[in-house]
Design an enzyme around this catalytic site. Sequence first.
Site, PDB file in Angstrom:
ATOM      1  N   TRP A 102     -11.062  73.772-106.700  1.00 16.20           N
ATOM      2  CA  TRP A 102      -9.621  73.874-106.992  1.00 16.20           C
ATOM      3  C   TRP A 102      -8.973  72.511-106.953  1.00 16.20           C
ATOM      4  CZ3 TRP A 102      -9.133  77.979-109.524  1.00 16.20           C
ATOM      5  CH2 TRP A 102      -9.734  79.174-109.133  1.00 16.20           C
ATOM      6  N   ASP A 172      -1.694  72.647-102.030  1.00 15.42           N
ATOM      7  CA  ASP A 172      -2.098  73.940-102.572  1.00 15.42           C
ATOM      8  C   ASP A 172      -2.500  74.787-101.365  1.00 15.42           C
ATOM      9  OD1 ASP A 172      -3.374  76.131-103.637  1.00 15.42           O
ATOM     10  OD2 ASP A 172      -4.788  75.001-104.873  1.00 15.42           O
ATOM     11  N   LYS A 196      -3.824  86.038-102.669  1.00 11.34           N
ATOM     12  CA  LYS A 196      -4.754  85.936-101.552  1.00 11.34           C
ATOM     13  C   LYS A 196      -4.129  86.353-100.235  1.00 11.34           C
ATOM     14  CE  LYS A 196      -7.616  83.059-104.192  1.00 11.34           C
ATOM     15  NZ  LYS A 196      -7.439  81.930-105.093  1.00 11.34           N
TER      16      LYS A 196
END
Length: 360
Positions: A102, A172, A196
């Site tokens: 990511w 993030d 999530k």
Amino acid sequence: MKTVHNFNAGPSILPREVFQQASAAILDYEGTGLSILELGHRTPTFESVLEEARNLVKELMGLGDEHEVLFLHGGASTQFLQVPMNLLGEQEMATYLDTGVWASKAIKEAKNFGKVDVIASSKEKNYNYIPKEFITAKTAKYLHITSNNTIYGTQWHDYSPVYEAGIPLVADMSSDILSKCLDFRKFDLIYAGAQKNIGAAGVTMVIIKKEILGSVERTIPTMLDYQQHIANGSMLNTPPVFAIYVCLLTLRWLKKQGGVTAIEKINEEKAGLLYQAIDNSGIFKGTAVKEDRSLMNVSFTAESEELEKEFLKVCKEENFIGVKGHRSVGGFRASIYNAMPLESVKIFSDFIKNFAQRKG
Ligand SMILES: *Cc1c(COP(=O)(O)O)cnc(C)c1O
């Protein structure tokens, strides 16, 4: 309905009561006779959903007036480009820490907008640790980190090297937002795909300190311009109404549990149980360096391919869902986000212990 234990990495488990309340709201939103799915977004009813969600985020994170909370489309992946588009001038430089897939996707997108300096990476060890020694140029526009690396099961625990960089901080937090106590005010921009830890897929939470905006010269398309979203209260166009409502329900649930302080204790207990079962098993091994182990994603391998196959098979039989590891790490990964009950983790830890006893 059969009992399953959902360890999926995302979209992932949400509290049972959130599913029940969300289901009820699809049929009749709070006695209005309307479904939440047919509710106009520019109605006082939905505006109060948005307002309460915004306020709860601020309350749970201990944020003040300097931060704005946005609910946007496009997933965390759109933030990979929206962040540099809004913050990084073409001749300016941003620093990034490469702690996984990511993070490296975020780096790739940022390069389209300005200069990018990757000041540390754990790639050489297949991202099994968090690099903590790096030098950040004071002239850099911001430092970007990934707080929890979902795929590898690593997580920042000591943020001091990040804070000490002394430049605007962008994180993030898709897979660990609101799971542990942090001084969120120290962050200039936080983003997280909701699917999530805070809600349903389809909405991305972005928290921005207003003062960092407005310094780049490029023309920013309206839908990608944070200032426009702030000015319009996340309602430049039709927001993801239902996904935002599910966030609100999850945020209310979290507050009822006692907020971030209380959930952190439970998260530590859950992760502790699982890591202990793995470490004592003799046949399983955690993939992340111990000090950087994630409280959200527990990744581990078995000592042989045969054992891995067999373990996956019995997991399936016992309704432990989503425990297969990401292909880039292999083995297993149990995602134990806020909503994962302690009870399920206990059952799974015992299951690991028993399996190890039989095979060890
Ligand atoms: C899942 C994930 C993403 C991608 O999120 P999307 O909402 O699917 O774009 C980004 N970063 C992290 C840390 C993730 O876990």
